[in-house]
Design a protein around this motif. Structure first.
Motif, PDB file in Angstrom:
ATOM      1  N   LEU A 115       0.880  -1.299  -0.090  1.00 17.44           N
ATOM      2  CA  LEU A 115       0.040   0.064   0.168  1.00 17.44           C
ATOM      3  C   LEU A 115       0.909   1.190   0.001  1.00 17.44           C
ATOM      4  O   LEU A 115       0.171   2.480  -0.087  1.00 17.44           O
ATOM      5  CB  LEU A 115      -0.823  -0.072   1.152  1.00 17.44           C
ATOM      6  N   LYS A 116       2.122   1.303  -0.074  1.00 12.83           N
ATOM      7  CA  LYS A 116       3.094   2.072  -0.116  1.00 12.83           C
ATOM      8  C   LYS A 116       3.649   2.450  -1.477  1.00 12.83           C
ATOM      9  O   LYS A 116       3.489   1.627  -2.302  1.00 12.83           O
ATOM     10  CB  LYS A 116       4.238   1.959   0.790  1.00 12.83           C
ATOM     11  N   THR A 117       3.868   3.831  -1.814  1.00 16.33           N
ATOM     12  CA  THR A 117       4.705   3.987  -2.854  1.00 16.33           C
ATOM     13  C   THR A 117       6.211   3.495  -2.772  1.00 16.33           C
ATOM     14  O   THR A 117       6.662   3.444  -1.555  1.00 16.33           O
ATOM     15  CB  THR A 117       4.621   5.764  -3.263  1.00 16.33           C
ATOM     16  N   ASN A 118       6.805   3.626  -3.757  1.00 16.51           N
ATOM     17  CA  ASN A 118       8.200   3.384  -3.807  1.00 16.51           C
ATOM     18  C   ASN A 118       9.215   4.170  -2.949  1.00 16.51           C
ATOM     19  O   ASN A 118      10.007   3.653  -2.225  1.00 16.51           O
ATOM     20  CB  ASN A 118       8.790   3.291  -5.132  1.00 16.51           C
ATOM     21  N   LYS A 119       8.581   5.432  -2.922  1.00 15.32           N
ATOM     22  CA  LYS A 119       9.535   6.525  -2.118  1.00 15.32           C
ATOM     23  C   LYS A 119       9.041   6.317  -0.565  1.00 15.32           C
ATOM     24  O   LYS A 119      10.089   6.436   0.192  1.00 15.32           O
ATOM     25  CB  LYS A 119       9.096   8.004  -2.854  1.00 15.32           C
ATOM     26  N   GLU A 120       8.002   6.130  -0.490  1.00 12.48           N
ATOM     27  CA  GLU A 120       7.698   5.908   0.957  1.00 12.48           C
ATOM     28  C   GLU A 120       8.124   4.721   1.513  1.00 12.48           C
ATOM     29  O   GLU A 120       8.684   4.664   2.776  1.00 12.48           O
ATOM     30  CB  GLU A 120       6.215   5.804   1.160  1.00 12.48           C
ATOM     31  N   TYR A 121       8.452   3.565   0.703  1.00 13.19           N
ATOM     32  CA  TYR A 121       9.010   2.517   1.310  1.00 13.19           C
ATOM     33  C   TYR A 121      10.584   2.603   1.458  1.00 13.19           C
ATOM     34  O   TYR A 121      11.121   2.082   2.487  1.00 13.19           O
ATOM     35  CB  TYR A 121       8.895   1.230   0.244  1.00 13.19           C
TER      36      TYR A 121
ATOM     37  N   THR B  61      14.967  -3.284  -7.603  1.00  7.87           N
ATOM     38  CA  THR B  61      13.381  -3.924  -7.374  1.00  7.87           C
ATOM     39  C   THR B  61      12.520  -3.088  -6.749  1.00  7.87           C
ATOM     40  O   THR B  61      12.932  -2.229  -5.759  1.00  7.87           O
ATOM     41  CB  THR B  61      13.256  -5.315  -6.461  1.00  7.87           C
ATOM     42  N   ASN B  62      11.453  -2.756  -7.428  1.00 13.90           N
ATOM     43  CA  ASN B  62      10.139  -2.160  -6.854  1.00 13.90           C
ATOM     44  C   ASN B  62       9.603  -2.965  -5.912  1.00 13.90           C
ATOM     45  O   ASN B  62       8.503  -3.585  -6.414  1.00 13.90           O
ATOM     46  CB  ASN B  62       9.259  -1.413  -8.174  1.00 13.90           C
ATOM     47  N   VAL B  63       9.908  -2.566  -4.560  1.00 13.46           N
ATOM     48  CA  VAL B  63       9.394  -3.849  -3.640  1.00 13.46           C
ATOM     49  C   VAL B  63       7.917  -3.573  -3.413  1.00 13.46           C
ATOM     50  O   VAL B  63       7.147  -4.434  -3.490  1.00 13.46           O
ATOM     51  CB  VAL B  63      10.253  -3.561  -2.366  1.00 13.46           C
ATOM     52  N   PRO B  64       7.333  -2.354  -3.354  1.00 17.40           N
ATOM     53  CA  PRO B  64       5.907  -2.344  -3.248  1.00 17.40           C
ATOM     54  C   PRO B  64       5.150  -2.915  -4.311  1.00 17.40           C
ATOM     55  O   PRO B  64       4.103  -3.487  -4.307  1.00 17.40           O
ATOM     56  CB  PRO B  64       5.497  -0.774  -3.255  1.00 17.40           C
TER      57      PRO B  64
END
Length: 270
Positions: free
Chosen positions: A31-37, A232-235
């Motif tokens: 539920l996060k953006t990549n930046k927030e993660y 890797t885009n983890v979200p």
């Protein structure tokens, strides 16, 4: 005794936490953006977004892979239930030469690692023209998971009273009629358990589907492809994992009573 039960509940609670936390971690990061993660990997999501789910389902083609997984899983499970029920009936009810030897050979095949037979398996798939076909994947799952399925159904049918088949024979039923009208309905608890277990195996498989479907992909192979070579885009990856897990979680929640009853019945009767 109550104190002992309370002490025993502590390690069980720790085990439950270790199982539940990865699920919470995956859903929270999906539920996060990549930046927030990147800024806060383990913190709670502040501004939930479903963009990762939309992107994983559409741009990453998980919708196409989902259809491949559903087709292969449902087809293999139905074929496994049919064949294992028939074989279990023959091994548990009928009396024919070398019956025990056949059953021992089936049990022995459970000890063979999948990796040992991958080369002859791949050559067989090519020889029969089943490469890059859903039918080839269905038959592959059936071949690999059939020994365990036969073992489970044989163990269940062996606990049924022999008077049932004897009474049916006296009434003039043939063996196919006995299997279809008497034994098959009685085996529903074990077949439900078997269907769910095989669905888990087929749905989560990566190795076999990667060999058989090379031009297309199943859902798990598609999710594995979401991992980048360098980053890797983890979200996005977490969103794909959640989408893949939802059908299996829903299946378990719906049939959890049947799973427990079927396993307990098979264990007692075996």
């Amino acid at each position: 005794m109550p104190m002992f039960k309370r002490l025993l509940s502590l390690p069980m609670a720790v085990i439950a936490f270790t199982c539940l936390y990865p699920l919470f971690f995956t859903l929270n990061n999906a539920l996060k953006t990549n930046k927030e993660y990147i800024l806060d990997r383990f913190g709670l999501v502040s501004s939930p977004t479903f963009e990762n789910f939309v992107q994983a389902w559409t741009r990453s083609r998980l919708s196409e892979y989902f259809l491949n997984s559903v087709t292969a899983t449902v087809g293999a499970c139905l074929l496994l239930i049919l064949l294992s029920s028939m074989a279990g009936f023959a091994l548990a009810i009928l009396r024919f030469p070398l019956r025990r030897l056949v059953f021992i050979a089936i049990l022995a095949s459970l000890m063979i690692p999948v990796q040992v037979v991958l080369v002859p398996f791949y050559k067989t798939i090519i020889a029969f023209g089943l490469l890059n076909t859903r039918l080839g994947l269905i038959l592959s799952y059936t071949a690999f998971f059939l020994p365990f399925s036969i073992y489970l159904m044989t163990s269940f049918y062996a606990g049924l009273p022999r008077e049932l088949t004897e009474a049916a024979r006296i009434d003039g039923c043939s063996y196919p009629q006995i299997w279809w009208h008497v034994i098959f309905p009685l085996g529903k608890p074990a077949m439900i358990t078997l269907g769910i277990l095989n669905a888990l195996y087929c749905w989560n498989d990566v190795l076999i589907s990667l060999l058989v479907l090379q031009n297309e992909r199943t859902l798990m192979v598609g999710i594995a492809a979401l991992r980048g070579e360098y980053t890797t885009n983890v979200p996005l990856l977490c969103a794909g994992i959640v989408l893949a897990a939802l059908p299996i979680v829903a299946l378990y929640l719906i049939f959890q009573r049947q799973i427990v009853n079927g396993i307990a019945t098979g264990a007692v009767k075996g």
